[in-house]
Design an enzyme around this catalytic site. Structure first.
Site, PDB file in Angstrom:
ATOM      1  N   CYS A 132       4.390 -31.277 -36.625  1.00  0.00           N
ATOM      2  CA  CYS A 132       5.610 -30.635 -36.137  1.00  0.00           C
ATOM      3  C   CYS A 132       6.398 -31.679 -35.348  1.00  0.00           C
ATOM      4  O   CYS A 132       5.886 -32.223 -34.360  1.00  0.00           O
ATOM      5  CB  CYS A 132       5.216 -29.469 -35.233  1.00  0.00           C
ATOM      6  SG  CYS A 132       6.595 -28.653 -34.428  1.00  0.00           S
ATOM      7  N   CYS A 161      12.079 -31.805 -39.921  1.00  0.00           N
ATOM      8  CA  CYS A 161      11.272 -30.653 -39.511  1.00  0.00           C
ATOM      9  C   CYS A 161      10.384 -30.332 -40.695  1.00  0.00           C
ATOM     10  O   CYS A 161      10.870 -30.292 -41.840  1.00  0.00           O
ATOM     11  CB  CYS A 161      12.193 -29.477 -39.175  1.00  0.00           C
ATOM     12  SG  CYS A 161      11.340 -27.883 -39.051  1.00  0.00           S
TER      13      CYS A 161
END
Ligand code: DGL
Length: 253
Positions: A75, A181
């Site tokens: 992440c 992302c």
């Protein structure tokens, strides 16, 4: 002391990091992975850094109960706020992610680079440092709300979102789009169809998998004997769990 056969802990705010895990399984098929999708607390990218730090700390405490030999933060958002502190606090190696701006910078001719990421990733100091090194021609494109559409597997909604977003740019002047992302990697093909052929798309998944392999090899923790495995945990629902398992199996999605 950790053994080669101990598992690797990997987490994300939800299903995005499954795209990273898929790359890791290809490169490291003998490893055992425990993936934590913090779906009950997704998205991270519109929270404050303090809120994300709290979420990360809960997830990491849970993974540490599994005797993990390394921690992967799949992440970009959580890496920006928590990686430095986790590296100080933990004995095991911590592998983080950052938007793949460096490879985009290397590909760039004289056009723009669009960096799609969460608002929090783009606000953080870590990203400013990356921009000061490789950010020539790069533009920050915060994509608030896009993670939720990926979590809901709302592909029509994501398509409308991206069409509106990309309509704001002269795409013939763009050289590269960075998927900053891990959730957005599931939209790679959709984005590819919306941009001219000359525009490259970069993401950090393969690089992070290589980095994990390097770090494990350095510490003599690589497990390349036998068949690896994946166990998925979540703070979300059974449906979230099924979704993540399905995405892990289905390499074409
Ligand atoms: N997948 C994440 C990232 O790479 C976090 C998305 C979110 O929860 O906002 O940034």
């Amino acid at each position: 002391m950790n053994a080669r056969t101990d598992p690797i802990g990997i987490f994300d705010s939800g299903l995005g990091g499954i795209s990273t895990l898929r790359e890791m399984r290809k490169l490291l098929p003998g490893e055992h992975f425990i993936y934590y999708g913090d779906t009950g607390n997704a998205p991270y990218g519109t929270k404050t850094r303090e809120e994300v730090l709290q979420c990360v700390s809960r997830v990491v405490d849970r993974l540490l109960k599994e005797q993990i030999k390394a921690l992967v933060i799949a992440c970009n958002t959580a890496t920006s706020v928590a990686a430095a502190q986790l590296r100080k606090d933990l004995q095991i190696p911590v592998i983080g992610m950052e938007p793949a701006l460096k490879p985009a910078h290397e590909i760039r001719k004289s056009g723009k680079i669009l960096v799609l990421a969460t608002p929090l990733t783009l606000r953080e100091e870590k990203f400013s440092r990356l921009m000061s090194r490789f950010g020539e021609g790069a533009e920050k494109v915060p994509c608030e709300g896009l993670v939720e559409l990926v979590e809901a597997e709302d592909r029509d909604g994501a398509k409308r979102y991206l069409e509106t977003l990309l309509a704001g740019f002269r795409l013939d002047e763009v050289d590269a789009v960075v998927l900053g992302c891990t959730h957005y990697v599931f939209l790679r093909d959709m984005i590819k169809n919306m941009i001219p052929d000359h525009v490259a798309i970069t993401d950090g998944n393969a690089g992070t998998a290589r980095q994990l392999r390097r770090v494990l090899a350095e510490r003599e923790l690589l497990n390349d004997a036998g068949e690896g495995s994946v166990r998925i945990l979540t703070s979300g629902t059974d449906t979230d769990l099924q979704k993540m398992n399905r995405l892990l199996q289905n390499a074409d999605t």
